[in-house]
Design an enzyme around this catalytic site. Structure first.
Site, short mmCIF file in Angstrom:
data_model
loop_
_atom_site.label_atom_id
_atom_site.label_comp_id
_atom_site.label_asym_id
_atom_site.label_seq_id
_atom_site.Cartn_x
_atom_site.Cartn_y
_atom_site.Cartn_z
NE ARG A 13 34.02 6.23 22.36
CZ ARG A 13 34.63 7.64 22.26
NH1 ARG A 13 35.36 7.91 23.06
NH2 ARG A 13 34.54 8.39 21.26
N GLY A 27 -8.05 -0.96 0.92
CA GLY A 27 -8.41 -2.38 1.00
C GLY A 27 -7.26 -3.23 0.65
CG ASN A 66 -4.52 -3.80 15.69
OD1 ASN A 66 -4.16 -3.54 14.70
ND2 ASN A 66 -5.12 -4.56 16.18
N GLY A 95 -0.09 0.57 6.08
CA GLY A 95 -0.59 0.67 7.44
C GLY A 95 0.08 1.99 8.08
CG ASN A 150 50.41 -2.72 35.98
OD1 ASN A 150 49.49 -3.72 36.09
ND2 ASN A 150 50.63 -1.91 36.72
NE ARG A 192 -6.55 0.85 17.72
CZ ARG A 192 -6.74 -0.32 17.96
NH1 ARG A 192 -6.98 -0.76 19.09
NH2 ARG A 192 -7.06 -1.07 17.07
CE LYS A 195 0.06 -2.21 12.90
NZ LYS A 195 -1.54 -2.65 12.52
C1 UD1 Z 1 -7.09 -9.00 6.60
C2 UD1 Z 1 -7.84 -9.98 5.88
C3 UD1 Z 1 -8.19 -11.01 6.85
C4 UD1 Z 1 -7.02 -11.68 7.88
C5 UD1 Z 1 -6.15 -10.44 8.33
C6 UD1 Z 1 -4.84 -11.26 8.90
C7 UD1 Z 1 -8.69 -8.92 4.03
C8 UD1 Z 1 -10.04 -8.43 3.60
N1 UD1 Z 1 -8.83 -9.48 5.32
O1 UD1 Z 1 -7.74 -8.48 7.48
O2 UD1 Z 1 -8.83 -12.13 6.38
O3 UD1 Z 1 -7.53 -12.45 8.60
O4 UD1 Z 1 -5.79 -9.72 7.56
O5 UD1 Z 1 -4.14 -10.28 9.46
O6 UD1 Z 1 -7.80 -8.81 3.53
N2 UD1 Z 1 -3.12 -2.62 3.85
C9 UD1 Z 1 -2.56 -1.90 2.90
N3 UD1 Z 1 -3.53 -1.03 2.31
C10 UD1 Z 1 -5.13 -1.11 2.41
C11 UD1 Z 1 -5.27 -1.90 3.52
C12 UD1 Z 1 -4.28 -2.93 4.03
O7 UD1 Z 1 -1.36 -1.77 2.56
O8 UD1 Z 1 -5.69 -0.51 1.89
C13 UD1 Z 1 -2.37 -3.70 4.59
C14 UD1 Z 1 -1.93 -3.32 6.03
O9 UD1 Z 1 -1.12 -2.27 6.21
C15 UD1 Z 1 -1.74 -4.35 6.34
C16 UD1 Z 1 -2.21 -5.42 5.67
O10 UD1 Z 1 -2.63 -4.90 4.39
O11 UD1 Z 1 -0.18 -4.86 6.52
C17 UD1 Z 1 -3.63 -6.20 6.17
O12 UD1 Z 1 -4.51 -5.14 6.48
P1 UD1 Z 1 -5.40 -4.99 7.76
O13 UD1 Z 1 -6.25 -3.80 7.63
O14 UD1 Z 1 -4.43 -5.46 8.91
O15 UD1 Z 1 -6.33 -6.30 7.31
P2 UD1 Z 1 -7.55 -6.86 8.25
O16 UD1 Z 1 -8.60 -6.08 8.28
O17 UD1 Z 1 -6.98 -7.15 9.56
#
Ligand code: UD1
Ligand code: CA
Length: 470
Positions: A336, A81, A231, A10, A380, A14, A21
């Site tokens: 220090r 994803g 976020n 991630g 002292n 924001r 992140k």
């Molecule tokens: C995901 C879950 C959701 C859960 C939530 C908990 C899925 C489809 N959904 O949603 O059910 O409730 O986490 O926080 O898994 N990441 C990658 N590469 C990607 C996408 C994500 O490394 O392509 C990492 C993100 O950096 C993060 C984690 O995976 O550390 C979760 O990703 P995020 O986008 O926050 O998932 P959600 O959509 O919130």
């Protein structure tokens, strides 16, 4: 062998930073570090971090850390994803096919040992192919909802794909799972991006495993914060506050007294002895360790500093320093690196100590710099003493024997030794060693010029009177 995949691709747009992140900090440690430490505490020795945005920074961080786990990284160059992220680790998983794989989110720092171990125990006992760690929360918005069945779960539905009924479910997917590694590898390739976000959802593995006649279950964590992430900056501050108050809570149970917790921040590796009192605006970080019965007053910032018992610190900044028992320091003192203040010593206001030992019972009461020095016991220091330790090129040491008396405004030009029970007269610049029991004095004789000041004043007043007339 059991292992862990941490999803850490991630960006955190924001947050408005070019840091990935997972490297943003909670209580002074990157969120990724919290997650890795939770794995280590649960005895997981093999971790693969899936990096993405600014992946080199993640790589540099994990290769620079000292921990018990072997941490490797793989790159997800396109963010398609959570399922896609795990696919990037397929080769890593193939090498470990006989065990279970824990999947964690690198940006959810509050995962804990009990949750990891408890869910693994259930996973094994139930013979599940996947066990999802869930949490019951009042505000489930944004999380995947858990669809329970009589003997397990039938799947997870993402917020964006929920029906109105499903949206009301309060049991959510924390983003933490245990998979049978072989079963996970068997379905990863079958994931399809057929959903509202056009992503490969890791959560779709559940229905795929069920369709193969394998079992899926859920473990409800007692840790309400297990799924929490951030976020934006407000969210990150909220995580910091949760962590900060959590640490204070633990120390309260241990018998530490806090007069006011405003501005108090204590790192997770800090140790504090019973009966110690901590006032407001105190930051203890790194491997700081404080003994029993101490008072750490407002304005103290102690990093990697070891403090003995019954010591009082007031407005002290200390870094990589050591202070023994029954010492009083402050206000407005800087210790220090490699400073060691021995038992019973007293350090007063506006004193800086660097790479020096201050002996037992020694007093350095005001406005003094002690650098690169070995100071004996019961010495002292008068006000305004300076160890002149640097000639512009090299640093030199000053040695002061037991029971010595260093007069006000003494300059000790190093390398130099002041002997046991020796004196230096006020205002003396000591350039060569002072023998034991001797007095060093370098002053011209004082002369008083009678009436000088009176004449000066008279002349000045006359001049002002002339100017007024003109
Ligand atoms: C995901 C879950 C959701 C859960 C939530 C908990 C899925 C489809 N959904 O949603 O059910 O409730 O986490 O926080 O898994 N990441 C990658 N590469 C990607 C996408 C994500 O490394 O392509 C990492 C993100 O950096 C993060 C984690 O995976 O550390 C979760 O990703 P995020 O986008 O926050 O998932 P959600 O959509 O919130
Ligand atoms: Ca999330």
């Amino acid at each position: 062998m059991d292992n862990c995949i941490i999803l850490a691709g991630g960006q955190g747009k924001r947050m408005k930073t070019n840091k990935p992140k997972v490297l943003l900090e909670v209580l002074g440690e990157p969120m990724l570090e919290w997650v890795i430490k939770a794995c280590e505490s649960a005895g997981i020795g093999n971790i693969c971090v899936v990096k993405g945005y600014e992946g080199e920074q993640v790589e540099a961080y994990v290769s620079g850390r000292n921990g018990s786990a072997d941490v490797q990284t793989v790159l997800q160059s396109e963010r398609l994803g959570t399922g896609h992220a795990v696919m990037m680790a397929a080769d890593y998983l193939k090498e470990r096919i006989g065990g279970n794989t824990l999947i964690l989110c690198g940006d959810a720092p509050f995962i804990d040992r009990e949750t990891i171990s408890g869910s693994l125990a259930l996973h094994k006992k139930a013979g599940n192919a996947v066990t999802v760690v869930t949490s019951e929360i009042d505000e489930p918005k944004g999380y995947g909802r858990i669809i329970r069945t009589a003997d397990g779960i039938s799947g997870i539905v993402e917020e964006k794909d929920c029906t109105d009924e499903q949206r009301k479910i309060k049991e959510i997917n924390s983003g933490c799972y245990w998979f049978d590694t072989k079963a996970l590898l068997g379905v990863l390739g079958e994931l399809k991006p057929n959903n509202a976000q056009k992503e490969y959802y890791l959560t779709d593995c559940i229905s795929l495993l069920l369709s193969k006649g394998l079992k899926a279950g859920a473990f409800t964590s007692e840790n309400k914060n297990v799924s929490l992430g951030a976020n934006d900056r407000k969210g990150l501050l909220a995580l910091n506050d949760i962590a900060r108050l959590g640490v204070i809570d633990k120390w309260l149970d241990f018998g530490i007294e806090f007069t006011c917790t405003d501005g108090v921040s204590i790192g997770t590796q800090v140790e504090i002895g019973a009966g110690t009192v901590i006032d407001s605006n105190v930051k203890l970080s790194g491997k700081t360790k404080i003994g029993e019965g101490c008072r750490i007053m407002s304005g103290c910032l102690l990093n990697n500093t070891i403090v003995g018992n019954n010591t009082v610190l007031n407005f002290v900044q200390a870094n990589d320093a050591r202070v023994d028992d029954n010492v009083k320091i402050g206000p407005w003192v800087q210790l220090r690196p490699d400073s060691h203040v021995l038992s019973g010593a007293k350090i007063g206001d506006f004193v800086e100590i660097k790479n020096s030992t201050i002996g037992e019972g020694t007093a350095v009461a005001h406005l003094t710099y002690v650098g690169d020095s070995d100071v004996g016991s019961n010495v002292n220091f008068g006000c305004g003493v300076v160890t002149v330790n640097f000639d512009g090129e090299k640093k030199f040491r000053t040695t002061i024997g037991d029971n010595a008396f260093i007069g006000c405004n003494t300059n000790l030009v190093a390398p130099v030794k002041v002997g046991t029970s020796a004196y230096t007269a006020a205002g003396t610049t000591v350039t060569h060693d002072v023998p034991d029991g001797a007095l060093a004095i370098d002053r011209g004789k004082q002369a008083n010029i009678e009436g000088y000041a009176t004449r000066k004043l008279k002349a000045r007043n006359e001049k002002i009177a002339m100017q007024k007339k003109a």
